[in-house]
Design a protein around this motif. Structure first.
Motif, PDB file in Angstrom:
ATOM      1  N   THR A   1      49.013  47.541  35.523  1.00  0.00           N
ATOM      2  CA  THR A   1      49.571  46.216  35.804  1.00  0.00           C
ATOM      3  C   THR A   1      48.521  45.155  35.524  1.00  0.00           C
ATOM      4  OG1 THR A   1      50.974  47.094  37.581  1.00  0.00           O
ATOM      5  CG2 THR A   1      50.577  44.714  37.580  1.00  0.00           C
ATOM      6  N   LEU A   2      48.935  44.144  34.778  1.00  0.00           N
ATOM      7  CA  LEU A   2      48.112  42.935  34.698  1.00  0.00           C
ATOM      8  C   LEU A   2      48.524  42.080  35.880  1.00  0.00           C
ATOM      9  CD1 LEU A   2      46.195  40.857  33.369  1.00  0.00           C
ATOM     10  CD2 LEU A   2      48.164  40.072  32.021  1.00  0.00           C
ATOM     11  N   ALA A   3      47.602  41.849  36.790  1.00  0.00           N
ATOM     12  CA  ALA A   3      47.917  41.129  38.021  1.00  0.00           C
ATOM     13  C   ALA A   3      47.044  39.894  38.179  1.00  0.00           C
ATOM     14  CB  ALA A   3      47.739  42.053  39.225  1.00  0.00           C
ATOM     15  N   LYS A   4      47.621  38.906  38.836  1.00  0.00           N
ATOM     16  CA  LYS A   4      46.883  37.696  39.187  1.00  0.00           C
ATOM     17  C   LYS A   4      46.549  37.768  40.673  1.00  0.00           C
ATOM     18  CE  LYS A   4      47.292  32.626  39.020  1.00  0.00           C
ATOM     19  NZ  LYS A   4      48.202  31.510  38.628  1.00  0.00           N
ATOM     20  N   PHE A   5      45.269  37.602  40.981  1.00  0.00           N
ATOM     21  CA  PHE A   5      44.795  37.660  42.362  1.00  0.00           C
ATOM     22  C   PHE A   5      44.357  36.273  42.797  1.00  0.00           C
ATOM     23  CE2 PHE A   5      44.365  41.901  40.763  1.00  0.00           C
ATOM     24  CZ  PHE A   5      44.529  42.759  41.840  1.00  0.00           C
ATOM     25  N   ILE A   6      44.808  35.870  43.967  1.00  0.00           N
ATOM     26  CA  ILE A   6      44.312  34.635  44.582  1.00  0.00           C
ATOM     27  C   ILE A   6      43.563  35.037  45.843  1.00  0.00           C
ATOM     28  CG2 ILE A   6      44.924  32.466  45.700  1.00  0.00           C
ATOM     29  CD1 ILE A   6      47.312  32.278  43.815  1.00  0.00           C
ATOM     30  N   ILE A   7      42.266  34.719  45.891  1.00  0.00           N
ATOM     31  CA  ILE A   7      41.472  35.104  47.054  1.00  0.00           C
ATOM     32  C   ILE A   7      41.251  33.889  47.956  1.00  0.00           C
ATOM     33  CG2 ILE A   7      40.368  37.042  45.879  1.00  0.00           C
ATOM     34  CD1 ILE A   7      37.875  35.309  45.563  1.00  0.00           C
ATOM     35  N   HIS A   8      41.528  34.068  49.225  1.00  0.00           N
ATOM     36  CA  HIS A   8      41.355  32.993  50.209  1.00  0.00           C
ATOM     37  C   HIS A   8      40.055  33.149  50.989  1.00  0.00           C
ATOM     38  CE1 HIS A   8      45.487  31.465  49.616  1.00  0.00           C
ATOM     39  NE2 HIS A   8      45.766  32.740  49.405  1.00  0.00           N
ATOM     40  N   THR A   9      39.367  34.263  50.735  1.00  0.00           N
ATOM     41  CA  THR A   9      38.035  34.491  51.303  1.00  0.00           C
ATOM     42  C   THR A   9      37.156  34.995  50.169  1.00  0.00           C
ATOM     43  OG1 THR A   9      38.805  36.695  51.960  1.00  0.00           O
ATOM     44  CG2 THR A   9      38.779  34.984  53.675  1.00  0.00           C
ATOM     45  N   GLY A  10      35.868  34.863  50.313  1.00  0.00           N
ATOM     46  CA  GLY A  10      34.965  35.237  49.229  1.00  0.00           C
ATOM     47  C   GLY A  10      34.083  36.416  49.576  1.00  0.00           C
ATOM     48  N   ARG A  11      34.695  37.548  49.912  1.00  0.00           N
ATOM     49  CA  ARG A  11      33.923  38.726  50.298  1.00  0.00           C
ATOM     50  C   ARG A  11      33.396  39.470  49.067  1.00  0.00           C
ATOM     51  NH1 ARG A  11      33.414  36.093  54.485  1.00  0.00           N
ATOM     52  NH2 ARG A  11      35.224  35.979  55.870  1.00  0.00           N
ATOM     53  N   THR A  12      32.278  40.144  49.238  1.00  0.00           N
ATOM     54  CA  THR A  12      31.708  40.955  48.160  1.00  0.00           C
ATOM     55  C   THR A  12      32.714  42.004  47.698  1.00  0.00           C
ATOM     56  OG1 THR A  12      29.477  40.648  49.038  1.00  0.00           O
ATOM     57  CG2 THR A  12      29.815  42.502  47.548  1.00  0.00           C
ATOM     58  N   HIS A  13      32.950  42.075  46.380  1.00  0.00           N
ATOM     59  CA  HIS A  13      33.848  43.061  45.768  1.00  0.00           C
ATOM     60  C   HIS A  13      35.260  43.004  46.371  1.00  0.00           C
ATOM     61  CE1 HIS A  13      30.304  45.886  44.438  1.00  0.00           C
ATOM     62  NE2 HIS A  13      30.163  44.633  44.010  1.00  0.00           N
ATOM     63  N   GLN A  14      35.674  41.821  46.810  1.00  0.00           N
ATOM     64  CA  GLN A  14      36.947  41.716  47.536  1.00  0.00           C
ATOM     65  C   GLN A  14      38.123  42.277  46.743  1.00  0.00           C
ATOM     66  OE1 GLN A  14      37.684  38.017  49.570  1.00  0.00           O
ATOM     67  NE2 GLN A  14      39.892  38.133  49.251  1.00  0.00           N
ATOM     68  N   ILE A  15      38.285  41.850  45.498  1.00  0.00           N
ATOM     69  CA  ILE A  15      39.424  42.308  44.702  1.00  0.00           C
ATOM     70  C   ILE A  15      39.306  43.792  44.397  1.00  0.00           C
ATOM     71  CG2 ILE A  15      40.564  42.102  42.458  1.00  0.00           C
ATOM     72  CD1 ILE A  15      39.896  39.099  42.558  1.00  0.00           C
ATOM     73  N   ARG A  16      38.118  44.228  43.995  1.00  0.00           N
ATOM     74  CA  ARG A  16      37.922  45.628  43.624  1.00  0.00           C
ATOM     75  C   ARG A  16      38.175  46.554  44.809  1.00  0.00           C
ATOM     76  NH1 ARG A  16      32.031  45.716  41.224  1.00  0.00           N
ATOM     77  NH2 ARG A  16      32.572  47.921  40.873  1.00  0.00           N
ATOM     78  N   ALA A  17      37.627  46.191  45.969  1.00  0.00           N
ATOM     79  CA  ALA A  17      37.731  47.071  47.139  1.00  0.00           C
ATOM     80  C   ALA A  17      39.143  47.091  47.722  1.00  0.00           C
ATOM     81  CB  ALA A  17      36.734  46.627  48.201  1.00  0.00           C
ATOM     82  N   THR A  18      39.763  45.932  47.862  1.00  0.00           N
ATOM     83  CA  THR A  18      41.094  45.896  48.474  1.00  0.00           C
ATOM     84  C   THR A  18      42.145  46.510  47.546  1.00  0.00           C
ATOM     85  OG1 THR A  18      41.404  43.611  47.698  1.00  0.00           O
ATOM     86  CG2 THR A  18      40.599  43.913  49.937  1.00  0.00           C
ATOM     87  N   SER A  19      41.993  46.313  46.238  1.00  0.00           N
ATOM     88  CA  SER A  19      42.934  46.932  45.296  1.00  0.00           C
ATOM     89  C   SER A  19      42.895  48.452  45.428  1.00  0.00           C
ATOM     90  CB  SER A  19      42.599  46.525  43.864  1.00  0.00           C
ATOM     91  OG  SER A  19      42.779  45.143  43.674  1.00  0.00           O
ATOM     92  N   SER A  20      41.694  48.997  45.504  1.00  0.00           N
ATOM     93  CA  SER A  20      41.543  50.440  45.659  1.00  0.00           C
ATOM     94  C   SER A  20      42.119  50.907  46.994  1.00  0.00           C
ATOM     95  CB  SER A  20      40.067  50.811  45.559  1.00  0.00           C
ATOM     96  OG  SER A  20      39.877  52.190  45.763  1.00  0.00           O
ATOM     97  N   PHE A  21      41.851  50.169  48.045  1.00  0.00           N
ATOM     98  CA  PHE A  21      42.321  50.519  49.388  1.00  0.00           C
ATOM     99  C   PHE A  21      43.844  50.622  49.434  1.00  0.00           C
ATOM    100  CE2 PHE A  21      43.613  49.151  53.703  1.00  0.00           C
ATOM    101  CZ  PHE A  21      42.952  50.107  54.466  1.00  0.00           C
ATOM    102  N   HIS A  22      44.507  49.757  48.683  1.00  0.00           N
ATOM    103  CA  HIS A  22      45.979  49.738  48.698  1.00  0.00           C
ATOM    104  C   HIS A  22      46.602  50.572  47.585  1.00  0.00           C
ATOM    105  CE1 HIS A  22      46.500  46.766  51.919  1.00  0.00           C
ATOM    106  NE2 HIS A  22      45.406  46.198  51.443  1.00  0.00           N
ATOM    107  N   GLY A  23      45.771  51.334  46.867  1.00  0.00           N
ATOM    108  CA  GLY A  23      46.304  52.267  45.895  1.00  0.00           C
ATOM    109  C   GLY A  23      46.433  51.737  44.478  1.00  0.00           C
ATOM    110  N   TYR A  24      45.818  50.583  44.197  1.00  0.00           N
ATOM    111  CA  TYR A  24      45.878  49.995  42.847  1.00  0.00           C
ATOM    112  C   TYR A  24      44.467  49.646  42.366  1.00  0.00           C
ATOM    113  CZ  TYR A  24      50.757  49.358  44.253  1.00  0.00           C
ATOM    114  OH  TYR A  24      52.034  49.565  44.701  1.00  0.00           O
TER     115      TYR A  24
END
Length: 335
Positions: free
Chosen positions: A249-272
């Motif tokens: 999937t080509l996905a657009k992410f909008i982050i409301h917090t600026g945590r280290t590796h936020q997109i990479r880590a949360t995507s993996s956590f949720h199975g993507y």
């Protein structure tokens, strides 16, 4: 005793004299600095001033030449990367530039700030440009130094902002703290994301390394860990395809917090996980990059200063688009 004159600019104004000199000649320790000001070998408009005196634009600081030479000698002897080895800013990477802020499209595998001695960084390139190319001599500040105003990982491409003036740095830093700027990213994930998602959890740094990578852990929204910080991410599927038989999937992410590796880590956590991101279960891919994550836009939630547009967009580069083609995905004209 010979003195050299240096003019105070708007980027020095209303700063204490000792603070200005500490930035200008960091080689002086505090006792040397205070002694120089009190004894009059550092003056303002040819007058002795107190260390806490606040300077004004247009004034001139007189500095004994031997103190300034100490700065020159030190900067020469401690130069990690010779100036001739620092490339100019790639004009094609400039998204927007004015006297206060510089927005660039950061290249893949280029660190924003120096992490290893003698390794080139984007900050070093911009600093050299600011001090030697872009700024005319009379606009140079004694105490202000350009620098990045937010972070991007070394292997993340896309939009990043650097300061070009003190007022620009202060304004941009304040709107980030006040959450008045919306950051969006594009990424290619494993799996098919069918509908918009909203992920709220907590993130903390992981102990040690994983497969040689420094990583973070997603602990869930109800974590009571004192080291975990809140994370909020919105995900919007843009297009779908396949890579080597796997759904992506080509996905657009909008982050409301600026945590280290936020997109990479949360995507993996949720199975993507991001495809190719070995540190976060994305596997290894035969490609020019480890994974594809691109800072796409910055949008201001109130009218911005410095004649900036409400939204600044940074299109993905050719390598990113080429990988999408391999995934049978065409980048939409509007995102």
């Amino acid at each position: 005793m010979n003195f050299l004159d240096f003019e105070i600019t708007k980027d020095d104004e209303n700063r204490r004299l000792d603070k200005v000199i500490r930035k200008f000649i960091p080689e002086l320790n505090l006792s040397e600095l205070y002694k120089a000001i009190r004894s009059g070998i550092i003056k303002v408009d040819n007058k002795k001033r107190k260390v806490e005196y606040k300077v004004l634009a247009g004034q001139k600081i007189q500095i004994a030449d031997f103190l300034y030479h100490k700065k020159i000698e030190s900067s020469t002897s401690h130069q990690n990367i010779p100036p001739q080895n620092i490339p100019p800013i790639d004009e094609n990477s400039i998204i927007l530039r004015n006297d206060d802020l510089l927005f660039l499209n950061k290249k893949y595998d280029l660190a924003v700030q120096e992490s290893e001695k003698n390794k080139l960084s984007l900050a070093k390139i911009v600093e050299f440009d600011y001090e030697n190319v872009h700024k005319s001599e009379h606009l140079k500040s004694l105490s202000f130094k350009t620098g990045p105003l937010h972070r991007l990982d070394k292997k993340t491409t896309g939009l990043i902002c650097f300061s070009q003036s003190l007022s620009g740095a202060q304004w941009f830093s304040n709107i980030i703290k006040e959450h008045k700027i919306k950051k969006s990213y594009l990424a290619v994930t494993l799996g098919k994301i069918d509908s918009p998602l909203r992920w709220e959890e907590k993130i903390e740094r992981a102990a040690g390394t994983k497969n040689g990578f420094h990583t973070v852990n997603v602990t869930g929204a109800d974590s009571d860990s004192t080291n975990a910080k809140n994370s909020l991410t919105e995900v919007f599927p843009v297009a779908w395809g396949k890579f080597e038989g796997k759904d992506v999937t080509l996905a657009k992410f909008i982050i409301h917090t600026g945590r280290t590796h936020q997109i990479r880590a949360t995507s993996s956590f949720h199975g993507y996980p991001l495809i190719g991101d070995e540190a976060y279960r994305g596997g290894k891919i035969n490609s020019a990059r480890d994974f594809y994550l691109h800072a796409f836009s910055l949008e201001f939630t109130e009218t911005p200063r410095f004649n900036l547009p409400k939204k600044i967009i940074c299109p993905p580069d050719g390598d990113f688009v080429e990988f999408l083609h391999r995934c049978l995905i065409k980048l939409p004209s509007e995102l």
